[in-house]
Design a protein around this motif. Structure first.
Motif, PDB file in Angstrom:
ATOM      1  N   THR A 179      48.028  40.316  42.519  1.00  0.00           N
ATOM      2  CA  THR A 179      47.832  39.001  43.252  1.00  0.00           C
ATOM      3  C   THR A 179      46.455  39.429  42.338  1.00  0.00           C
ATOM      4  OG1 THR A 179      48.836  37.772  45.029  1.00  0.00           O
ATOM      5  CG2 THR A 179      46.650  37.327  43.791  1.00  0.00           C
ATOM      6  N   ASP A 180      45.518  40.055  42.859  1.00  0.00           N
ATOM      7  CA  ASP A 180      44.617  41.003  42.115  1.00  0.00           C
ATOM      8  C   ASP A 180      44.918  41.407  41.057  1.00  0.00           C
ATOM      9  OD1 ASP A 180      42.949  40.926  44.874  1.00  0.00           O
ATOM     10  OD2 ASP A 180      43.438  42.750  45.091  1.00  0.00           O
ATOM     11  N   ILE A 181      45.841  42.152  40.206  1.00  0.00           N
ATOM     12  CA  ILE A 181      45.957  42.079  38.844  1.00  0.00           C
ATOM     13  C   ILE A 181      46.613  41.137  38.262  1.00  0.00           C
ATOM     14  CG2 ILE A 181      48.036  43.197  37.266  1.00  0.00           C
ATOM     15  CD1 ILE A 181      48.823  45.048  40.079  1.00  0.00           C
ATOM     16  N   TYR A 182      46.803  39.885  38.835  1.00  0.00           N
ATOM     17  CA  TYR A 182      47.037  39.154  37.649  1.00  0.00           C
ATOM     18  C   TYR A 182      45.853  38.287  37.625  1.00  0.00           C
ATOM     19  CZ  TYR A 182      51.952  38.824  39.750  1.00  0.00           C
ATOM     20  OH  TYR A 182      53.212  39.603  39.943  1.00  0.00           O
ATOM     21  N   ALA A 183      44.904  38.189  38.973  1.00  0.00           N
ATOM     22  CA  ALA A 183      43.370  37.381  38.745  1.00  0.00           C
ATOM     23  C   ALA A 183      42.794  38.682  37.923  1.00  0.00           C
ATOM     24  CB  ALA A 183      42.962  37.654  40.239  1.00  0.00           C
ATOM     25  N   ALA A 184      42.209  40.151  37.637  1.00  0.00           N
ATOM     26  CA  ALA A 184      42.065  41.152  36.196  1.00  0.00           C
ATOM     27  C   ALA A 184      42.740  40.371  35.236  1.00  0.00           C
ATOM     28  CB  ALA A 184      42.506  42.205  36.730  1.00  0.00           C
ATOM     29  N   ALA A 185      43.810  40.120  34.874  1.00  0.00           N
ATOM     30  CA  ALA A 185      44.165  39.702  33.577  1.00  0.00           C
ATOM     31  C   ALA A 185      44.086  38.518  33.113  1.00  0.00           C
ATOM     32  CB  ALA A 185      45.158  39.463  33.751  1.00  0.00           C
ATOM     33  N   HIS A 186      44.024  37.166  34.366  1.00  0.00           N
ATOM     34  CA  HIS A 186      43.708  35.925  33.990  1.00  0.00           C
ATOM     35  C   HIS A 186      42.062  36.703  33.621  1.00  0.00           C
ATOM     36  CE1 HIS A 186      42.364  32.265  34.433  1.00  0.00           C
ATOM     37  NE2 HIS A 186      41.557  32.124  35.463  1.00  0.00           N
ATOM     38  N   GLU A 187      40.805  36.975  34.408  1.00  0.00           N
ATOM     39  CA  GLU A 187      40.127  36.908  33.689  1.00  0.00           C
ATOM     40  C   GLU A 187      39.746  37.451  32.291  1.00  0.00           C
ATOM     41  OE1 GLU A 187      37.177  36.000  35.177  1.00  0.00           O
ATOM     42  OE2 GLU A 187      38.267  34.825  36.214  1.00  0.00           O
ATOM     43  N   ASN A 188      40.910  38.300  32.168  1.00  0.00           N
ATOM     44  CA  ASN A 188      40.436  39.481  30.079  1.00  0.00           C
ATOM     45  C   ASN A 188      41.327  37.984  29.672  1.00  0.00           C
ATOM     46  OD1 ASN A 188      40.399  41.565  28.980  1.00  0.00           O
ATOM     47  ND2 ASN A 188      42.111  40.861  28.564  1.00  0.00           N
ATOM     48  N   GLU A 189      41.797  37.333  30.100  1.00  0.00           N
ATOM     49  CA  GLU A 189      42.380  36.570  29.303  1.00  0.00           C
ATOM     50  C   GLU A 189      41.328  35.466  28.938  1.00  0.00           C
ATOM     51  OE1 GLU A 189      44.915  32.632  28.826  1.00  0.00           O
ATOM     52  OE2 GLU A 189      45.811  34.161  30.273  1.00  0.00           O
ATOM     53  N   LYS A 190      40.435  34.742  30.403  1.00  0.00           N
ATOM     54  CA  LYS A 190      39.561  33.539  30.250  1.00  0.00           C
ATOM     55  C   LYS A 190      38.286  34.136  29.480  1.00  0.00           C
ATOM     56  CE  LYS A 190      37.967  32.594  33.533  1.00  0.00           C
ATOM     57  NZ  LYS A 190      37.536  32.568  35.449  1.00  0.00           N
TER      58      LYS A 190
END
Length: 284
Positions: A179-190
């Protein structure tokens, strides 16, 4: 005849006392079932896994040419790991579903669970998971197979919780880390998408570009709302995983007092929190 009648009466009385004693000593598993059921139905993580897999599809239109190849490589890695990430979640859900059935009053058939585990294990030949996670998954599959043969329902529940605790904890920790990895990918996409508009919008403020500027502003607002929603889902998913881990740990630590008022209230509180988290995810 009187002697026979007396013996029969005595036998019935003894049987009645024996059954009454069994009933009075029977561990109440209702809260265990409710906890396992709420844990299995929590949701959120699978949707985040799919969103993580599909990151490139959303960010590709906004990528500068120099970042295209790196994004494609990341996309390939995400797709390669996706099935393994989902397999972890399915293992925990199957465990909780099985625990719920074992704690229920009805008779149970575990053939579907065994079939699903068989499919999952077949996909582990080229796994991207670490040895620790694969070992936990394998251990959980073996535990379920063994627990299904237990003759007494209460013993099956205790076996599941006692022997499955370490493997469940490892898989829940893996899900939290992912979930932390998903969050990091989400932040990068944002940052990629919204950053694109921060640069591009000022260049479209000329009168002749008014329509384009208005459409772009509306798109930014929609993407901002989308990302805010994903932020909330990530936060709720983290809370849910932590709550499931807490409930299972407390259950493991208090196996001898599962039917106590304090333990039952604790599990009921966990179930209430899990249902609130699930409702929050559904309302999104």
């Amino acid at each position: 005849m009187n002697t026979l009648r007396t013996l029969c009466t005595s036998a019935l009385l003894a049987a009645s006392l024996l059954l009454g004693g069994c009933a009075s000593n029977r561990v109440n598993l209702e809260e265990v079932r409710e906890f396992a059921d709420a844990s299995a139905r929590l949701g959120g993580y699978a949707e985040l896994s799919t969103r993580y897999r599909d990151t490139y599809l959303r960010e590709q239109p906004y990528l500068p040419p120099a970042a295209e190849q790196v994004a494609k490589d990341n996309d390939a890695r995400r797709h390669a790991a996706y099935n393994d990430f989902v397999t972890i979640q399915k293992a925990v859900v199957l465990y909780m579903q099985t625990l719920s059935q074992l704690a229920g009053a009805a008779r149970y058939d575990f053939s579907p669970q065994l079939d699903t585990f068989g499919v999952g294990m077949a996909g582990m030949s080229n796994t991207t998971l670490g040895q620790k996670q694969v070992g936990a998954y394998t251990g959980l599959a073996r535990l379920l197979t063994r627990a299904f043969t237990s003759r007494l329902q209460k013993e099956s529940v205790e076996t599941m919780v006692r022997e499955g605790d370490a493997d469940v904890r490892i898989l829940l920790e893996a899900m939290a880390s992912l979930t932390d990895i998903y969050a990091a990918a989400h932040e990068n996409e944002k940052k990629t998408v919204l950053g694109f508009f921060e640069v591009a919008l000022p260049l479209a403020e000329r009168p002749q570009d008014r329509l384009l500027y208005t459409l772009a502003r509306a798109h930014v607002q929609a993407k901002t709302s989308e990302y805010r929603l994903v932020d909330r889902r990530i936060d709720l998913a983290r809370q849910g995983l932590a709550k499931v881990a807490q409930g299972h740990q407390k259950l493991r630590e208090n196996l001898d007092t599962m039917s106590s008022s304090e333990m039952r209230h604790m599990l009921s509180d966990v179930v209430r929190d899990l249902n609130l988290i699930r409702a929050g995810l559904a309302s999104d």
